[in-house]
Design a protein around this motif. Structure first.
Motif, PDB file in Angstrom:
ATOM      1  N   VAL B 159      45.809 -37.684  48.005  1.00  0.00           N
ATOM      2  CA  VAL B 159      45.190 -36.125  48.618  1.00  0.00           C
ATOM      3  C   VAL B 159      45.177 -35.324  47.193  1.00  0.00           C
ATOM      4  CG1 VAL B 159      46.605 -34.846  49.871  1.00  0.00           C
ATOM      5  CG2 VAL B 159      46.785 -37.228  50.218  1.00  0.00           C
ATOM      6  N   ALA B 160      44.291 -34.568  47.018  1.00  0.00           N
ATOM      7  CA  ALA B 160      43.445 -34.258  46.717  1.00  0.00           C
ATOM      8  C   ALA B 160      43.136 -32.672  47.118  1.00  0.00           C
ATOM      9  CB  ALA B 160      42.728 -34.778  46.096  1.00  0.00           C
ATOM     10  N   TYR B 161      43.527 -31.189  46.354  1.00  0.00           N
ATOM     11  CA  TYR B 161      42.783 -30.116  46.813  1.00  0.00           C
ATOM     12  C   TYR B 161      41.222 -30.284  46.187  1.00  0.00           C
ATOM     13  CZ  TYR B 161      47.572 -28.084  46.406  1.00  0.00           C
ATOM     14  OH  TYR B 161      48.935 -28.883  46.717  1.00  0.00           O
ATOM     15  N   ALA B 162      40.024 -30.129  47.160  1.00  0.00           N
ATOM     16  CA  ALA B 162      38.698 -29.504  47.028  1.00  0.00           C
ATOM     17  C   ALA B 162      39.024 -27.624  46.531  1.00  0.00           C
ATOM     18  CB  ALA B 162      38.532 -29.818  48.224  1.00  0.00           C
ATOM     19  N   LEU B 163      38.563 -27.081  46.029  1.00  0.00           N
ATOM     20  CA  LEU B 163      38.342 -25.996  45.717  1.00  0.00           C
ATOM     21  C   LEU B 163      36.837 -25.774  45.581  1.00  0.00           C
ATOM     22  CD1 LEU B 163      40.902 -25.647  42.127  1.00  0.00           C
ATOM     23  CD2 LEU B 163      41.313 -25.521  44.780  1.00  0.00           C
ATOM     24  N   THR B 164      36.861 -24.795  46.075  1.00  0.00           N
ATOM     25  CA  THR B 164      35.906 -24.384  46.420  1.00  0.00           C
ATOM     26  C   THR B 164      34.336 -23.325  44.609  1.00  0.00           C
ATOM     27  OG1 THR B 164      34.663 -24.864  48.510  1.00  0.00           O
ATOM     28  CG2 THR B 164      32.718 -23.569  47.669  1.00  0.00           C
ATOM     29  N   ILE B 165      33.797 -23.435  44.742  1.00  0.00           N
ATOM     30  CA  ILE B 165      33.542 -22.918  43.260  1.00  0.00           C
ATOM     31  C   ILE B 165      32.255 -21.471  43.416  1.00  0.00           C
ATOM     32  CG2 ILE B 165      32.914 -22.246  41.004  1.00  0.00           C
ATOM     33  CD1 ILE B 165      35.299 -23.750  41.538  1.00  0.00           C
ATOM     34  N   SER B 166      32.500 -20.868  43.402  1.00  0.00           N
ATOM     35  CA  SER B 166      30.972 -20.028  44.114  1.00  0.00           C
ATOM     36  C   SER B 166      30.880 -18.488  43.100  1.00  0.00           C
ATOM     37  CB  SER B 166      31.239 -19.518  45.580  1.00  0.00           C
ATOM     38  OG  SER B 166      29.745 -18.706  45.409  1.00  0.00           O
TER      39      SER B 166
END
Lengths: 383, 285
Positions: B159-166
């Motif tokens: 299980v992971a956190y997906a961090l959206t980078i913008s």
């Protein structure tokens, strides 16, 4: 009837007294309770602080010498970590450090501090960490052989700038190596003589560099800076190299003059031992064996026999590497010699100098010391 | 039967006087006890407040990163004032669990260590970037990233956190697995006045929050003081030079209490605690 009056008088006094005692008792008990809460709160703060300090002490001890590059390099990136020697601050306060490798160049040093009561029950625990890496000497090897003065390559000698990884390091588990990149075979600022069946290869084979000098040959650190961090100072010539262990379980015996690690035996406790070897004056190495690390000679270096060395070799004088018939002398890494007034650099017989970025990296990293990242290294951990 | 007729006037007066004396004594005793009790409770609250402040604030500040003559992203102290401080507060650390894209970084959840989970918009981050020369530390940097989304995801079976980078950061694609990622939010601590009393106030600037009282009451105007010290322990006005912060918290009791027993003066009691916070990430190896 008289008895009845006496009884009534007693009852009133008792009621008043009991009421007063109850009220006063409640107030006093409340005050004591508040005070006790305050004391416990203060104690908890103290215990938490002690646990934090124990964690910090454990981390400081690790960075101060408890954690070696050998321990760090033995870890696999993404794998499990290893627990280091704990620190005790007065018996019931202990700090236990551990380290795990995150990437090829970054590790996480974590320390858990605990404060127990006299019975061993845990009262407080705090965890802190530091992102660390290896601080290595700044040496840039840009050729198989680098020399300021004359270079003579003769016999069946080979000087190669083709990046080579020793075959023992490619078998499972492979040694972590950088992406290969070829360099010049010989980089020199003087005269290069190639005789007999000698071979010089590289990219290019030979590179004359008129800017090469004693001041810039090493790339970053000066020779004096390097010898200042030497970990093994030789007191005489070396006749044979042998990695030896001591104790049970066996650990690498780093006290021996002729133990320069075990570069090709992955199972040896000396596989990750990389001394920075320094000798003042001319040094002669003969016999058989292998070693690794960084070899610093403040004088001339003569090598003869069946000697393999993995890592940078830096010599302020001349280098004379001489293979004898079936015996080979192989230097994996790079040889840098600063021509002074003595012999020129010579390679004769079956001597081989082969550039190896992997050997250089292992030697530099292995002889390095752990330091925090330059920024954002200290971490408050919550588990 | 004569005995049943009651008390004489003299007897009643004597009884009343005795009752008054006894009752008065009890009242005095109760009153004194109650005052002492209340004073004790007030002092306890006061000390708890001051101590809590001396724990909370250093915990917030000690992870601050500072670099002499550094860039804005290297200096976590944003606005230092004598009674307020705006800074980047570290909220956790995690490790990249698969090769990132320019617009997404994944962190394995079991490796995350933080005071809370990542929050989009509130948190921003730094991704460690190994320099061109992997053998030296002097070219290492931390790449600032803006996190616009946090979603549940996976790294393989984990299980992971997906961090959206913008906006996207192309350099992230060269980041190896295991690389540390640090998340922070911009916070502000200040001396905050509410309902006529002063408090240690905190707000998340990143989240656009209003200041909330954390501890108090504090002494008006001087209840919270920050002094910013350089490597020599001297006061400095240069953000990047700050190596430690001296924190002074002056608490005050919520109510006036009697000082020195029943005959003492009635006033609000003050207490002060000074602590110096060494910024752990302001000292270079």
């Amino acid at each position: 009837m008289r008895a009845s009056r006496v009884s009534n008088e007693r009852g009133m006094a008792l009621a008043v007294a009991v009421f007063a005692l109850v009220v006063i008792g409640a107030l006093v008990a409340g005050t004591f309770f508040a005070g006790r809460l305050e004391q416990q709160s203060g104690e908890n703060t103290l215990f938490a602080t002690q646990a934090s300090e124990a964690a910090e002490a454990a981390m400081a001890q690790s960075l101060g010498g408890g954690l070696t590059s050998a321990t760090m390099l033995a870890l696999v990136a993404g794998g499990s970590g290893t627990t280091l020697s704990s620190v005790s601050l007065g018996g019931s306060v202990t700090g236990t450090p551990s380290v795990r490798r995150l990437t090829s160049s970054v590790w996480l040093l974590q320390a858990v501090g605990e404060r127990d009561d006299a019975g061993g029950a845990l009262l407080a625990r705090r965890s802190v960490g530091q992102l660390i890496r290896l601080n290595q000497v700044n040496v840039k090897v840009n050729a198989g052989l680098t020399a300021i003065g004359k270079v003579t390559v003769s016999g069946n000698s080979t000087v190669s700038g083709v990046d080579a990884t020793p075959s023992e390091w490619t078998t499972s588990p492979p040694v972590d190596c950088p992406t290969p990149g070829d360099v010049a075979g010989v980089r020199y600022n003087g005269q290069l003589t190639q005789q007999g069946s000698a071979v010089i290869t590289g990219s290019p084979n030979r590179q004359q560099d008129n800017t090469l000098s004693a001041g810039n040959m090493l790339g970053g650190s000066s020779f004096d800076q390097l010898k200042a961090v030497a970990t093994l100072t030789l007191t005489g010539n070396i006749s044979g190299l042998a990695a030896q262990t001591t104790g049970n379980p066996p650990v690498c015996d780093t006290s021996l003059q002729n133990n320069w690690g075990a570069p090709t035996v992955k199972t040896s406790p000396c596989f990750n031992y990389f001394p920075i070897i320094y000798h003042l004056g001319d040094l002669s190495i003969s016999g058989t064996g292998e070693g690794q690390g960084i070899l610093l000679v403040e004088g001339n270096l003569n090598v003869q026999g069946r000697i393999d060395f993995y890592g940078p070799v830096i010599v302020t004088g001349g280098v004379n590497i001489r293979g004898t018939g079936s015996d080979d002398v192989k230097f994996y890494g790079g040889v840098m010699a600063q021509d002074v007034t003595l012999d020129d650099s010579k390679l004769t017989g079956n001597a081989t100098v082969n550039y190896s970025s992997c050997a250089i990296r292992r030697a530099l990293q292995g002889s390095a010391t752990p330091i925090p990242l330059t920024e954002r290294s200290w971490v408050q951990l919550y588990n | 039967m004569r005995n049943l007729r009651g008390f004489t006037l003299i007897e009643l007066l004597v009884a009343l006087v005795i009752m008054l004396v006894v009752t008065g004594s009890i009242f005095t005793l109760l009153n004194t006890t109650q005052r002492v009790s209340r004073a004790q409770a007030e002092r306890t609250d006061l000390q708890s407040n001051v101590r809590a402040g001396a724990i909370i604030v250093p915990n917030e500040l000690r992870e601050i990163n500072n670099v002499e003559a550094g860039t804005a992203s290297q200096i976590d102290i944003i606005t230092p004032n004598p009674t307020s401080l705006r800074y980047r507060a570290m909220r956790g650390i995690g490790f990249v669990c698969q090769t990132p894209t320019a617009g997404e970084v994944r962190i394995k959840k079991t490796t995350w260590s933080g005071m809370r989970e990542p929050v989009a918009g509130r948190d921003a981050g730094y991704v460690f970037m190994e320099g061109a020369d992997p053998d030296v530390s002097t070219d290492d940097t931390w790449q600032p990233v803006t996190i616009t989304g946090v979603a549940a995801s996976t790294c393989g079976a984990d299980v992971a956190y997906a961090l959206t980078i913008s906006p996207t950061v192309a350099a992230l694609t060269s980041v190896p697995v295991g690389t540390p990622v640090r998340l922070y939010e911009v916070m502000e601590l200040s001396l905050y006045v509410s309902d006529g009393k002063s408090w240690l106030g905190a707000k998340s600037v990143s989240a656009g929050e209003a200041t909330q009282p954390v501890i108090g009451p504090l002494v008006d105007a001087t209840g919270l003081a920050f002094e910013y010290l350089d490597k020599n322990g001297a006061a400095t006005a240069v953000n990047g030079d700050i190596k430690s912060i001296r924190l002074t918290i002056r608490g005050i009791t919520n109510q006036a209490i009697v000082m020195g027993g029943s005959s003492g003066s009635v006033q609000q009691v003050q207490d002060r605690l000074v602590s110096e916070v060494l910024l752990r990430n302001a000292f270079r190896p």
